[in-house]
Design a protein around this motif. Structure first.
Motif, PDB file in Angstrom:
ATOM      1  N   ARG A 130       0.827  -1.204   0.000  1.00  0.00           N
ATOM      2  CA  ARG A 130       0.000   0.000   0.000  1.00  0.00           C
ATOM      3  C   ARG A 130       0.862   1.255   0.000  1.00  0.00           C
ATOM      4  O   ARG A 130       0.582   2.214  -0.707  1.00  0.00           O
ATOM      5  N   ARG A 131       1.910   1.215   0.785  1.00  0.00           N
ATOM      6  CA  ARG A 131       2.835   2.355   0.814  1.00  0.00           C
ATOM      7  C   ARG A 131       4.120   1.932   1.498  1.00  0.00           C
ATOM      8  O   ARG A 131       4.092   1.322   2.565  1.00  0.00           O
ATOM      9  N   VAL A 132       5.238   2.250   0.859  1.00  0.00           N
ATOM     10  CA  VAL A 132       6.549   2.074   1.472  1.00  0.00           C
ATOM     11  C   VAL A 132       7.316   3.375   1.256  1.00  0.00           C
ATOM     12  O   VAL A 132       7.428   3.850   0.130  1.00  0.00           O
ATOM     13  N   SER A 133       7.790   3.951   2.330  1.00  0.00           N
ATOM     14  CA  SER A 133       8.603   5.162   2.256  1.00  0.00           C
ATOM     15  C   SER A 133       9.928   4.868   2.937  1.00  0.00           C
ATOM     16  O   SER A 133       9.975   4.630   4.147  1.00  0.00           O
ATOM     17  N   LEU A 134      11.002   4.850   2.134  1.00  0.00           N
ATOM     18  CA  LEU A 134      12.309   4.465   2.649  1.00  0.00           C
ATOM     19  C   LEU A 134      13.318   5.579   2.405  1.00  0.00           C
ATOM     20  O   LEU A 134      13.281   6.255   1.370  1.00  0.00           O
TER      21      LEU A 134
END
Length: 468
Positions: A130-134
């Motif tokens: 759904r969402r990955v912020s790295l």
């Protein structure tokens, strides 16, 4: 036991607590998942519907992890979609998990670390991302998509970033691949199976700015496929040195990565490109061309293939062709000394040809330089590091410049009415040496003189016959 059964991996828990607001949740502390441990969590909150819990069931659960550390590759999960409790008297049964949310998570692969937040929705053997912020080294990337099989992994993702470092990304993927299939333990390649699926990730890329091998790429967009064999970027497009690159790039993974590069170039600023290559102040202009190269990515001198170039409206620095011609012909009724003054830089309207690349050297048979004053045609070799050139051919002066030459020079060196001289270019690109082959010049003069005498004899003979 219920978490272990639901995830298909052993789970250990250091502490247990509970909250009832805003949603009924069990809070677990110091959680470890996998054997060996691949996921370590400071706090894991398992939220569920109250009505289902009255029946000792956890349905539509949400797992919220805080302070997690994840080491790739992940263990093989087996998310359950129904009751799978092996013991009849289990106090609570986990039926389904709707989401997994990770906050302040570290993802580690081969000693490299990414930090950020992750939101996943389990679906069968995979997850919806759904969402990955790295974030790594001050660069943040956003990822969405679906992993259809975590064991591969296999799936399709979309990666967006304001800035992207391809060197770090490839190193991360290479470490991930090596960890997923240890080289020492891996036998000969086998066909993927349901129990041992192959890694197959398709990644749509978009970045305002990217770096690769020291290059700065603008407005990058394209698609990447990641498999155990390597990474393929096709298609891929970006701005480069004020121009445009469109093509494909395939890089194998491993200790000695190979590459295959196919590309079309347009509008490349040659001054910027040669400065980046370590040879500043050698050539200006705008480049269009085609590249077809392959070799070892760790050793660019191994590159082999062909490069077609077409550079327009530029200058070859310090070439001094016209000045060299003036000096060489000054004793032969040559050009006026006024033509020798001014800069040694050689402006041109077009320069192009096809280069065969091998062992750090470019070989050409059709390199041409066209300018207002002359046409230069060459064949020979050029070192790719610009340390040495060995080119040989001929230079033909324009009609206007030929008319300024002495009568004898035109008479004995002309080809189609223009002064034509044998020329060589040697030395490093930063300080090329132009030479006029005097021996060839003399032979041409003798040939033209002989042709002239022959024509006179023919005319004289015909005149005598007609006179009779």
């Amino acid at each position: 036991a219920q978490l272990s059964n639901a995830l298909g991996q052993p789970v250990t828990i250091g502490s247990v607590g509970a909250t009832i607001y805003p949603r009924l949740a069990v809070n677990l502390g110091t959680v470890a998942i996998g054997q060996p441990e691949r996921i370590a969590v400071e706090t894991l909150s398992v939220g569920t519907d109250f009505r289902a819990l009255l029946s000792r069931r956890i349905e539509h659960a949400s797992l919220n992890l805080s302070g997690a550390r994840i080491e790739l590759p992940l263990p093989e999960f087996a998310f359950t979609s129904g009751a799978t409790d092996p013991s009849a008297g289990a106090p609570v049964e986990i039926v389904s998990i709707d989401e997994i949310v990770l906050r302040d998570v570290e993802i580690v692969s081969g000693g490299r670390t990414l930090r950020g937040d992750v939101e996943l929705v389990p679906q069968g053997t995979g997850v919806t991302v759904r969402r990955v912020s790295l974030t790594a080294d001050g660069t943040t990337i956003e990822i969405t998509g679906r992993i259809s099989d975590l064991a591969g992994p296999a799936g399709e993702l979309t990666v967006k970033a304001a800035a992207l470092d391809f060197d770090q990304l490839l190193a991360f993927v290479s470490d991930f691949s090596a960890a997923a299939v240890p080289v020492a333990a891996a036998p000969a390649p086998t066909q993927p199976s349901a129990a041992n699926p192959a890694m197959n990730l398709v990644v749509a890329l978009a970045a305002d700015r990217a770096t690769m091998g020291g290059l700065t790429l603008e407005a990058l967009s394209g698609s990447a496929r990641v498999t155990p064999a390597g990474v393929t970027l096709e298609p891929i497009g970006f701005g480069l040195f004020g121009g445009r690159y469109d093509g494909s790039l395939a890089v194998s993974l491993g200790a000695t990565p190979d590459f295959r590069l196919l590309a079309m170039l347009s509008g490349i600023d040659m001054a910027a490109a040669t400065a980046f290559a370590g040879s500043p102040d050698t050539i200006t202009g705008r480049l269009a061309g085609r590249i077809d190269l392959e070799g070892n990515a760790a050793d660019m001198t191994s590159a082999r293939g062909t490069v077609s170039i077409d550079i327009t409206d530029g200058t070859v620095k310090n070439l001094g062709l016209v000045q060299t011609i003036v000096v060489a012909t000054s004793g032969r009724g040559g050009l006026g000394q006024a033509a020798a003054g001014g800069s040694r830089d050689e402006p041109f309207t077009r320069m192009g040809g096809t280069l065969s690349i091998a062992r750090g050297t470019a070989t050409t048979n059709d390199l041409k330089l066209e300018s207002r004053d002359l046409l230069l045609a060459l064949a020979g070799t050029v070192r790719l590091d610009a340390s040495a050139m060995n080119l040989k051919g001929q230079v033909q002066l324009s009609e206007a410049l030929s008319q300024q030459a002495g009568r004898d020079l035109v008479r004995y060196t002309q080809d189609q009415g223009r002064v034509t001289l044998p020329a060589t270019i040697t030395g490093p690109a930063a300080s090329p040496r132009v030479g006029i082959d005097v021996g060839s010049l003399a032979r041409r003069a003798l040939t033209n003189k002989a042709n002239e005498e022959a024509q006179k004899a023919v005319k004289k003979g015909l005149g005598g016959l007609l006179g009779r």
